[in-house]
Enzyme design. Structure first.
Site, short mmCIF file in Angstrom:
data_model
loop_
_atom_site.label_atom_id
_atom_site.label_comp_id
_atom_site.label_asym_id
_atom_site.label_seq_id
_atom_site.Cartn_x
_atom_site.Cartn_y
_atom_site.Cartn_z
N GLU A 115 8.79 -17.46 30.99
CA GLU A 115 8.29 -18.14 29.80
C GLU A 115 9.45 -18.29 28.82
O GLU A 115 10.30 -17.41 28.72
CB GLU A 115 7.16 -17.34 29.15
CG GLU A 115 6.00 -17.03 30.10
CD GLU A 115 5.08 -15.95 29.53
OE1 GLU A 115 4.59 -16.13 28.40
OE2 GLU A 115 4.87 -14.93 30.21
N LYS A 117 11.42 -17.94 25.50
CA LYS A 117 11.36 -16.92 24.44
C LYS A 117 11.32 -17.62 23.09
O LYS A 117 12.31 -18.16 22.63
CB LYS A 117 12.58 -16.00 24.52
CG LYS A 117 12.53 -14.84 23.54
CD LYS A 117 13.73 -13.93 23.72
CE LYS A 117 13.63 -12.74 22.78
NZ LYS A 117 13.72 -13.15 21.35
N ASP A 119 11.26 -18.16 19.20
CA ASP A 119 11.92 -17.47 18.10
C ASP A 119 10.95 -17.38 16.92
O ASP A 119 10.95 -18.24 16.03
CB ASP A 119 13.18 -18.25 17.71
CG ASP A 119 14.31 -17.32 17.28
OD1 ASP A 119 14.18 -16.11 17.49
OD2 ASP A 119 15.31 -17.83 16.76
N TYR A 227 0.79 -14.90 24.83
CA TYR A 227 1.52 -14.64 26.08
C TYR A 227 1.11 -13.37 26.82
O TYR A 227 1.55 -13.14 27.93
CB TYR A 227 3.03 -14.63 25.85
CG TYR A 227 3.54 -13.70 24.76
CD1 TYR A 227 3.39 -12.32 24.82
CD2 TYR A 227 4.24 -14.21 23.67
CE1 TYR A 227 3.88 -11.49 23.84
CE2 TYR A 227 4.76 -13.39 22.68
CZ TYR A 227 4.57 -12.03 22.77
OH TYR A 227 5.07 -11.20 21.79
N LYS A 318 18.92 -13.95 27.51
CA LYS A 318 19.33 -14.74 26.34
C LYS A 318 20.37 -15.80 26.71
O LYS A 318 21.20 -15.58 27.59
CB LYS A 318 19.92 -13.80 25.26
CG LYS A 318 18.99 -12.69 24.81
CD LYS A 318 17.84 -13.19 23.98
CE LYS A 318 18.24 -13.49 22.57
NZ LYS A 318 18.55 -12.34 21.74
N CYS A 412 35.74 -19.07 -13.68
CA CYS A 412 34.58 -19.77 -13.13
C CYS A 412 34.87 -21.26 -13.02
O CYS A 412 35.31 -21.88 -14.00
CB CYS A 412 33.36 -19.52 -14.03
SG CYS A 412 31.90 -20.48 -13.56
N CYS A 415 32.50 -23.09 -15.91
CA CYS A 415 32.68 -22.92 -17.35
C CYS A 415 34.09 -22.48 -17.74
O CYS A 415 34.39 -22.34 -18.93
CB CYS A 415 31.67 -21.92 -17.90
SG CYS A 415 31.92 -20.22 -17.29
N CYS A 430 30.65 -14.72 -12.36
CA CYS A 430 30.83 -15.23 -13.71
C CYS A 430 29.82 -14.50 -14.60
O CYS A 430 28.63 -14.42 -14.25
CB CYS A 430 30.59 -16.73 -13.77
SG CYS A 430 30.59 -17.41 -15.45
N CYS A 435 27.09 -20.18 -19.04
CA CYS A 435 27.65 -21.00 -17.97
C CYS A 435 26.60 -22.00 -17.49
O CYS A 435 25.46 -21.62 -17.18
CB CYS A 435 28.09 -20.12 -16.81
SG CYS A 435 28.69 -21.04 -15.37
#
Length: 675
Positions: A115, A117, A119, A227, A318, A412, A415, A430, A435
């Site tokens: 079957e 797999k 995710d 399953y 896998k 930054c 800013c 920052c 900002c």
């Protein structure tokens, strides 16, 4: 290598894997790609095999996974729901067959069911007399979390089985998952509201299943493939004798079963199935990262049983992660709502896993240093979890003479104010609260669905509000008018009126959502609820010490310190005052009594409930305890006064016994309440 030399590496691997396991299984916030985790896990396994005297009971190799989180009730699986052992090539698959044959030397059965797999997130469904009565997550394989109400929102899971003469009790195992289309829509919505994107469909499914509000679960349109069919031994029948028959029976019951399964008479046929799907799987509407191989004969499955971690009769084969080379054309830096500076590799566009990839996050300066990445380098990229592009390694032999070493900026980029990197942190930040990037991120978070839920405030509008100086603080959003909004591009009166209505409605959002919307570091929507249950209004929370905040069940020291420090900043207190004037809810709808009624029989007592009670449902028992002045928590600790014990009590009973905590039956509990 001597044992003493291997020990530091073993300890380091355990720490890394434990942190990753906790982030993945408990927090639903993965910090490590699957491929990296697998590699570290296998290295630890090899070292412990070589030095067995260094194996400890707390090693990740000695258990299935972390304990469930405490927001849901813990339930013990009637039949263990262990994860699968992984094989990463056909040679390892052949070795697995040799192992199970040694445990069943007299068998000549070699048929397998293959079957894909999926995710997603494993679920255990319990049916009594054909009716769905419980849905639970895998958890640690022995104990999971009950999420029945969320499971019921998945339309491909039948609430009542179609099969006539169904056994009195059955368990169905399967995978809850998100289609790629739905996953894309969810991430697009999260991007528009400034929320952190899900790394892959699996993490999105797991996070969805653990939502406290089942309405959110329903909106995300989870799907489900069944399953496995399990029938308790005391009710065992000849209803199915093979895995293949079980899958067909599940279909008859009304379940969705993956149509791409195959019965394979030998390991050679398994190999052909595995190879045939390596390319075809990329055209599927859902994610799959391998093939599950199961022995077809159920009696043989039962004979082989389980190791301490895996079933002996199944394995996951896998597929390797796809990797491609490309060129780093530049490195840019983005600024998030917490001020975090994130370097991003701008790449020469390349095809990877069916999509065009032109950018990949570099996370932080430590990651850049470890990669030794230069602008102009050729790098190998792949998709972490087959979704998020990441740089795996640099090919230094292809580095051109004019390649430039990248360094994080000292100011930054938004800013131009100096940035800092605090001791012990990998992130550069920052700290200028004015900002524009921080303000944009704060606004998007404040208006997001789980916070004030102001519909219509997306990234583009926030950019206009900040650039035009209409909004310089999240509180300014409550000073907007039709006239000021109509000065913005593509903003007519009708749209402005609609937006102002949504802003007005947000003033009715509860205190917990306002607290979450403030964007205090480490404070998520669940933690915000815990804090507002303890601190009935903002004044109480602002006056609390870090130690007092940490005393809230479920709040750790890092969160407590972050909340305490936030309320020490004068600008934040000014923000709270402006939100109060604007009319936001800064206290609970039902402010808790400062002094509990001393006549209530259970005042000051902490209870935990485990097992199935004779007459009361768990929520009913919890409600009775709370109305009598007591507190109900999900985990046994030294602070627990009583454990209410029902049938099929689990690990909580063992822990309570070890701590010497008093145990009550349902009748004894009712007796205390009626006093």
């Amino acid at each position: 290598m001597k044992s003493s030399e291997a020990q530091p590496r073993i300890q380091q691997l355990r720490r890394q894997l434990q942190e990753a396991g906790y982030a993945y299984y408990v927090l639903d916030a993965p910090i490590m790609a699957d491929e990296v985790y697998d590699r570290l896990y296998r290295e630890l396994q090899e070292l412990e095999t070589q030095y067995p005297e260094l194996i400890t009971i707390d090693s990740p190799t000695q258990r299935v996974g972390e304990k469930p989180a405490s927001q849901f009730s813990s339930v013990k699986h009637h039949i263990p729901l262990y994860s699968l052992e992984n094989a990463f090539n056909l040679e390892e698959l052949a070795k697995w067959q040799e192992r199970w044959q040694r445990n069943a030397p007299n068998t000549n059965i070699f048929a397998y069911v293959c079957e894909l797999k999926i995710d997603g997130s494993a679920l255990a469904l319990t049916y009594k007399n054909g009716i769905l009565v419980r849905g639970a997550t895998r958890g640690d394989g022995v104990t999971g979390e009950e999420i029945t109400q969320n499971v019921k929102t998945i339309r491909s899971i039948p609430l009542k089985l179609k099969l006539e003469n169904c056994p009195p009790s059955i368990e169905v195992r399967g995978e809850a998952f998100l289609s790629l289309e739905v996953f894309g829509e969810i991430n697009q919505e999260r991007e528009q509201t400034g929320e952190q994107l899900f790394a892959n469909p699996r993490n999105a499914a797991a996070g969805t299943l653990r939502q406290l509000d089942s309405k959110i679960v329903a909106k995300r349109r989870l799907d489900f493939f069944a399953y496995t069919l399990q029938i308790p031994e005391q009710e065992d029948t000849d209803i199915a004798q093979t895995q293949w028959e079980s899958l067909e029976l599940l279909q008859q019951m009304g379940f969705k079963v993956n149509p791409n399964r195959q019965l394979c008479p030998s390991l050679d046929d398994v190999q052909k199935y595995y190879e045939s799907w390596d390319l075809k799987r990329r055209k599927l509407p859902y994610m799959t990262d391998g093939v599950v191989v199961k022995i077809n004969d159920l009696l043989l499955q039962k004979e082989l049983g389980f190791t301490q971690k895996f079933p002996r009769w199944a394995i996951a084969l896998k597929y390797p992660a796809e990797e491609v080379p490309t060129l780093v054309e530049s490195i840019t830096v983005s600024v998030g709502r917490t001020g975090a500076l994130t370097p991003v590799a701008e790449l020469k566009p390349v095809q990877l896993g069916g999509t065009t990839v032109a950018r990949a996050t570099l996370h932080n300066s430590d990651r850049i240093l470890s990669l030794d990445i230069h602008i102009g380098d050729t790098v190998i990229i792949r998709k972490a979890g087959e979704i998020i592009p990441e740089v795996v390694r640099v090919l230094p032999e292809l580095r051109p003479p004019n390649a430039q070493l990248f360094q994080m900026p000292s100011c930054c980029p938004e800013c131009q104010q100096p940035v800092v990197r605090e001791k012990g942190e990998a992130v550069t930040r920052c700290i200028n609260t004015s900002c524009p990037a921080i303000l944009r991120g704060a606004l998007i978070h404040f208006c997001s669905r789980d916070a004030l839920d102001i519909n219509g405030v997306g990234e583009k509008l926030v950019q206009q509000l900040v650039d035009s100086k209409l909004v310089n603080s999240v509180a300014d959003i409550y000073d907007l008018t039709v006239e000021s909004l109509m000065n913005l591009e593509r903003m007519g009166k009708k749209l402005a009126d609609k937006l102002l209505t949504a802003i007005a409605v947000s003033k009715t959002q509860p205190w917990s959502r306002v607290l979450y919307g403030l964007g205090i570091r480490h404070v998520g929507s669940v933690n915000a609820v815990l804090l507002t249950e303890r601190f009935a209004d903002v004044a109480q929370l602002a006056a609390a010490s870090a130690a007092t905040i940490e005393g809230v069940y479920g709040i750790g020291p890092e969160i407590a310190q972050a909340v305490y420090q936030w309320f020490q900043v004068p600008a934040n207190l000014s923000l709270i005052e402006r939100l109060k004037i604007a009319g936001l809810q800064l206290k609970s709808a039902e402010v808790r009594q400062q002094k509990a009624d001393e006549n209530l029989p259970l005042v000051g007592k902490v209870f935990v409930i485990t097992g199935t009670l004779p007459t009361l449902k768990r929520d009913e028992a919890k409600d009775l305890i709370q109305k009598a002045g007591g507190k109900v928590t999900n985990s046994v600790s030294a602070k627990t006064d009583y454990l209410v014990v029902g049938e099929d009590a689990g690990s909580k009973l063992e822990k309570a016994q070890s701590l010497g905590i008093a145990q009550l039956s349902e009748a004894e509990l009712l007796g205390m309440i009626n006093q």
